[in-house]
Enzyme design. Structure first.
Site, mmCIF file in Angstrom:
data_model
loop_
_atom_site.group_PDB
_atom_site.id
_atom_site.type_symbol
_atom_site.label_atom_id
_atom_site.label_comp_id
_atom_site.label_asym_id
_atom_site.label_seq_id
_atom_site.Cartn_x
_atom_site.Cartn_y
_atom_site.Cartn_z
ATOM 1 N N LYS A 287 5.811 -20.170 -3.421
ATOM 2 C CA LYS A 287 5.735 -18.974 -4.283
ATOM 3 C C LYS A 287 6.665 -17.872 -3.777
ATOM 4 C CE LYS A 287 2.483 -15.774 -3.497
ATOM 5 N NZ LYS A 287 2.659 -14.321 -3.431
ATOM 6 N N ASN A 288 6.572 -17.578 -2.473
ATOM 7 C CA ASN A 288 7.301 -16.411 -1.968
ATOM 8 C C ASN A 288 8.804 -16.639 -1.873
ATOM 9 O OD1 ASN A 288 5.030 -14.913 -1.966
ATOM 10 N ND2 ASN A 288 4.637 -15.047 0.237
ATOM 11 N N ARG B 20 4.105 -6.884 -6.616
ATOM 12 C CA ARG B 20 4.997 -6.054 -5.809
ATOM 13 C C ARG B 20 6.412 -6.600 -5.714
ATOM 14 N NH1 ARG B 20 3.556 -2.537 -2.287
ATOM 15 N NH2 ARG B 20 5.324 -3.156 -1.020
ATOM 16 N N CYS C 182 -1.419 -1.698 -1.954
ATOM 17 C CA CYS C 182 -2.308 -2.731 -2.473
ATOM 18 C C CYS C 182 -3.428 -2.931 -1.468
ATOM 19 C CB CYS C 182 -1.561 -4.023 -2.772
ATOM 20 S SG CYS C 182 -1.055 -4.897 -1.313
ATOM 21 N N ARG D 186 1.928 -0.701 2.387
ATOM 22 C CA ARG D 186 3.132 -1.437 2.007
ATOM 23 C C ARG D 186 4.230 -0.554 1.400
ATOM 24 N NH1 ARG D 186 1.470 -7.069 -0.596
ATOM 25 N NH2 ARG D 186 3.400 -7.739 0.348
ATOM 26 N N PRO D 187 4.781 0.357 2.185
ATOM 27 C CA PRO D 187 5.877 1.179 1.666
ATOM 28 C C PRO D 187 7.149 0.360 1.440
ATOM 29 C CG PRO D 187 5.511 1.617 4.007
ATOM 30 C CD PRO D 187 4.470 0.625 3.591
ATOM 31 N N VAL D 188 8.140 0.970 0.768
ATOM 32 C CA VAL D 188 9.416 0.277 0.533
ATOM 33 C C VAL D 188 10.580 1.090 1.123
ATOM 34 C CG1 VAL D 188 8.762 -1.123 -1.471
ATOM 35 C CG2 VAL D 188 9.477 1.265 -1.812
ATOM 36 N N ASP D 189 10.260 1.927 2.132
ATOM 37 C CA ASP D 189 11.304 2.776 2.719
ATOM 38 C C ASP D 189 12.464 1.955 3.286
ATOM 39 O OD1 ASP D 189 9.276 1.899 4.507
ATOM 40 O OD2 ASP D 189 9.933 3.300 6.037
ATOM 41 N N LEU D 190 12.171 0.814 3.899
ATOM 42 C CA LEU D 190 13.256 0.013 4.488
ATOM 43 C C LEU D 190 14.149 -0.589 3.406
ATOM 44 C CD1 LEU D 190 11.377 -1.910 7.354
ATOM 45 C CD2 LEU D 190 12.538 0.293 7.430
ATOM 46 N N ASP E 184 -0.358 -14.608 6.403
ATOM 47 C CA ASP E 184 -0.869 -15.215 5.170
ATOM 48 C C ASP E 184 -1.784 -16.422 5.432
ATOM 49 O OD1 ASP E 184 0.536 -13.342 3.755
ATOM 50 O OD2 ASP E 184 2.135 -14.689 3.113
ATOM 51 N N ILE F 210 0.476 -7.393 11.210
ATOM 52 C CA ILE F 210 1.455 -7.169 10.124
ATOM 53 C C ILE F 210 0.930 -6.159 9.097
ATOM 54 C CG2 ILE F 210 2.918 -8.266 8.366
ATOM 55 C CD1 ILE F 210 3.493 -9.363 11.165
ATOM 56 N N ARG G 112 -2.640 -16.459 -8.675
ATOM 57 C CA ARG G 112 -1.325 -15.897 -8.393
ATOM 58 C C ARG G 112 -0.538 -16.806 -7.460
ATOM 59 N NH1 ARG G 112 -1.303 -9.830 -6.737
ATOM 60 N NH2 ARG G 112 0.867 -10.463 -6.758
HETATM 61 C C1 EPZ Z 1 6.031 -10.786 2.305
HETATM 62 O O1 EPZ Z 1 5.603 -9.471 1.937
HETATM 63 C C2 EPZ Z 1 5.101 -11.733 1.564
HETATM 64 N N1 EPZ Z 1 5.205 -11.510 0.135
HETATM 65 C C3 EPZ Z 1 3.661 -11.531 2.029
HETATM 66 O O2 EPZ Z 1 2.856 -12.499 1.385
HETATM 67 C C4 EPZ Z 1 3.605 -11.729 3.535
HETATM 68 O O3 EPZ Z 1 2.295 -11.457 3.972
HETATM 69 C C5 EPZ Z 1 4.591 -10.797 4.236
HETATM 70 O O4 EPZ Z 1 5.931 -11.001 3.698
HETATM 71 C C6 EPZ Z 1 4.657 -10.997 5.734
HETATM 72 O O5 EPZ Z 1 5.003 -12.330 6.010
HETATM 73 C C7 EPZ Z 1 6.212 -12.009 -0.550
HETATM 74 O O6 EPZ Z 1 7.109 -12.665 -0.040
HETATM 75 C C8 EPZ Z 1 6.191 -11.778 -2.020
HETATM 76 P P1 EPZ Z 1 7.101 -7.276 4.861
HETATM 77 P P2 EPZ Z 1 6.529 -8.232 2.224
HETATM 78 O O7 EPZ Z 1 8.100 -6.399 4.217
HETATM 79 O O8 EPZ Z 1 7.945 -8.631 2.072
HETATM 80 C C9 EPZ Z 1 5.864 -2.903 6.387
HETATM 81 C C10 EPZ Z 1 1.099 -13.283 0.013
HETATM 82 O O9 EPZ Z 1 -0.145 -13.341 0.142
HETATM 83 N N2 EPZ Z 1 6.995 -2.379 5.596
HETATM 84 O O10 EPZ Z 1 7.559 -8.302 5.836
HETATM 85 O O11 EPZ Z 1 6.027 -7.102 1.424
HETATM 86 C C11 EPZ Z 1 4.760 -3.490 5.519
HETATM 87 O O12 EPZ Z 1 3.903 -2.495 5.017
HETATM 88 C C12 EPZ Z 1 1.871 -12.032 0.426
HETATM 89 O O13 EPZ Z 1 1.785 -14.185 -0.485
HETATM 90 C C13 EPZ Z 1 7.339 -1.043 5.707
HETATM 91 O O14 EPZ Z 1 6.722 -0.280 6.438
HETATM 92 O O15 EPZ Z 1 6.200 -7.988 3.756
HETATM 93 C C14 EPZ Z 1 4.096 -4.441 6.477
HETATM 94 O O16 EPZ Z 1 3.197 -3.753 7.291
HETATM 95 C C15 EPZ Z 1 0.964 -10.938 0.903
HETATM 96 N N3 EPZ Z 1 8.401 -0.575 4.957
HETATM 97 C C16 EPZ Z 1 5.277 -4.943 7.341
HETATM 98 O O17 EPZ Z 1 6.320 -3.999 7.142
HETATM 99 C C17 EPZ Z 1 9.115 -1.397 4.124
HETATM 100 O O18 EPZ Z 1 10.062 -0.907 3.473
HETATM 101 C C18 EPZ Z 1 5.822 -6.316 6.953
HETATM 102 O O19 EPZ Z 1 6.009 -6.373 5.553
HETATM 103 C C19 EPZ Z 1 8.755 -2.751 4.034
HETATM 104 C C20 EPZ Z 1 7.691 -3.217 4.786
#
Ligand code: EPZ
Length: 430
Positions: free
Chosen positions: A22-23, A96, A120, A125-129, A310, A332, A402
């Protein structure tokens, strides 16, 4: 809303074919926006999340055609032109990862307006990066009324982007934008999850020049245009790990096929430590457990190749019946123990303090009504139900739909008593 009913106690025997990831699939679908030629994705999972993204892509100008092929389900995506650069709140809120259309829209069209995804249940889960990476590539970003307005009228430019920590989504997003930027991009401290390497393989098949994906440093040489391609989605490592844990929970012998053990080595090491027999083979693995009690183990979630966040909920379900006290540290996401009180309704003994959960193994679990709170938490309740006495009913299973394709069918084929109770159709969204 549908519910899932499980009668616990059946040992599992048989084979479960693993679906495409999926991811990976949802990021690969977004990559189709980068070219006017058809992108054919094979080994596609058919899930609520891929449907959501298909809906958004159609709105942006993509023709999405689903069919069955020799390598499983296929999706053919063709975007002759971007007819809209607008991704509205309702569609991004439902999933997301829809946010990741921003980079490709910007790279191909020079502008986009995409809703911020919001938090969520598992964390803020911010998107600042994501936004910093796009700015580093030369995009002008403004935020108004919950929307990101992004512009790069003269195109994106290669840059060195050093992430402060590993983010799967931000690394993918930067890659999706940088492939069409002018010049070279280097992504430092990048996420190294297998989905990153899969995205790079697909982009390279489309004519991109990406090296190092799957490691902490990724090099991208921008190209002027991308073409169509055919790409097979990698196996879903989280689905693989989930059924491995389900087989261990129920006992018996289950062969998982069309998958890879190296994607879930950290989980398999913990399963072996706990006393489960794991037999790897060419196209997957066999999980065996005959009778004996399991031993408690300690788990800390980490970016790949560490123990996947996950898979934390599923493994916690297994540890509820292990001898001794298991410790789970979630590093995480800040709020990813919502399954703990629900597992408690089945008789598990779990105490949560901040990012740590302690699980004291109990002699048995007993079926009850429980509530699914997110995708992976939901399936942990199904897993617990496989070993609980009597009937477990998992409410709100739209979360499961999902990310798990034909779950009842796959478990049922191995002898599990799992059935879907059809609801009245008033589906909720996150
Ligand atoms: C991906 O989410 C997966 N989703 C998640 O799976 C998975 O848990 C996660 O990676 C970690 O492996 C998809 O691929 C669709 P991150 P993602 O950016 O990309 C913080 C599932 O159940 N962060 O690696 O959103 C964030 O809040 C889902 O299938 C920032 O602070 O994860 C988290 O604490 C749930 N700023 C950490 O980084 C940002 O701009 C890692 O998140 C981005 C992230």
């Amino acid at each position: 809303m549908d519910r899932i009913a499980i009668i616990g106690g059946a040992r599992l025997q048989g084979e479960i074919p693993i679906s495409g990831a999926k991811n990976s699939a949802i990021k690969l679908m977004a990559a189709s926006l980068l070219t006017d030629e058809p992108l054919r994705l094979t080994n596609m999972p058919r899930l609520a999340d891929t449907r959501f993204l298909g809906k958004l892509l159609r709105r942006l100008g993509t023709e999405v055609v689903e069919s069955d092929g020799p390598d499983g389900a296929e999706t053919l995506l063709t975007t002759p032109e971007i007819i809209s650069g607008f991704a509205p709140y309702d569609l991004v809120r439902q999933m997301r990862a829809s946010f990741n259309v921003l980079g490709p829209l910007l790279a191909r069209n020079g502008q986009a307006k995409v809703s911020l995804p919001g938090g969520c249940t598992i964390g803020a889960r911010p998107v600042d990066l994501h936004l910093k990476a796009l700015e580093a590539l030369g995009a002008k970003i403004d935020l108004h009324e919950g929307y990101v307005y992004a512009q790069a009228p003269r195109g994106l430019k290669g840059a060195v982007i050093d992430f402060p920590f590993n983010s799967v989504g931000a690394t993918e997003h930067a890659m999706l934008a940088a492939v069409l930027a002018q010049g070279d991009t280097v992504l430092e401290n990048a996420a190294a999850e297998p989905e990153l390497a899969d995205l790079a393989d697909c982009l390279n098949a489309m004519g991109a020049k990406v090296t190092g994906a799957g490691t902490r440093t990724i090099h991208i040489k921008g190209v002027g245009r991308l073409s169509g391609a055919t790409h097979s989605v990698i196996p879903d490592r989280i689905e693989t790990g989930t059924y491995a844990v389900a087989a261990a929970m129920a006992g018996g012998e289950v062969r998982l096929t069309r998958t890879r053990t190296d994607f879930i080595q950290a989980l398999l090491d913990k399963m072996v430590e706990a006393g489960v027999e794991v037999i790897p083979h060419n196209d997957g693995l066999t999980i065996k457990r005959n009778g004996g009690r399991l031993q408690a183990v300690e788990v800390t979630t980490d970016p790949y190749p560490g123990f996947a966040t996950d898979l934390q909920a599923q493994f916690m379900a297994l540890m509820t019946l292990a001898d001794g006290e298991s410790v789970f540290r979630e590093t995480i996401f800040e709020n990813r123990f919502m399954h703990a009180p629900e597992l408690g309704r089945l008789g598990a003994d779990i105490s949560v303090h901040g990012g740590e959960a302690r699980v004291k193994g109990v002699a048995s679990l007993e079926g009850a009504q429980v509530m699914a709170t997110d995708l992976r938490a939901s399936v942990s309740l199904v897993i617990a139900g496989l070993a609980a006495g009597g009937e477990t009913i998992v409410n709100r299973v739209y979360h499961l739909d999902r990310g798990f394709e034909r779950l009842e069918e796959k478990l049922g084929a191995c002898g599990a008593q799992v059935r879907r109770l059809k609801g009245d159709g008033d589906e909720e969204v996150e």
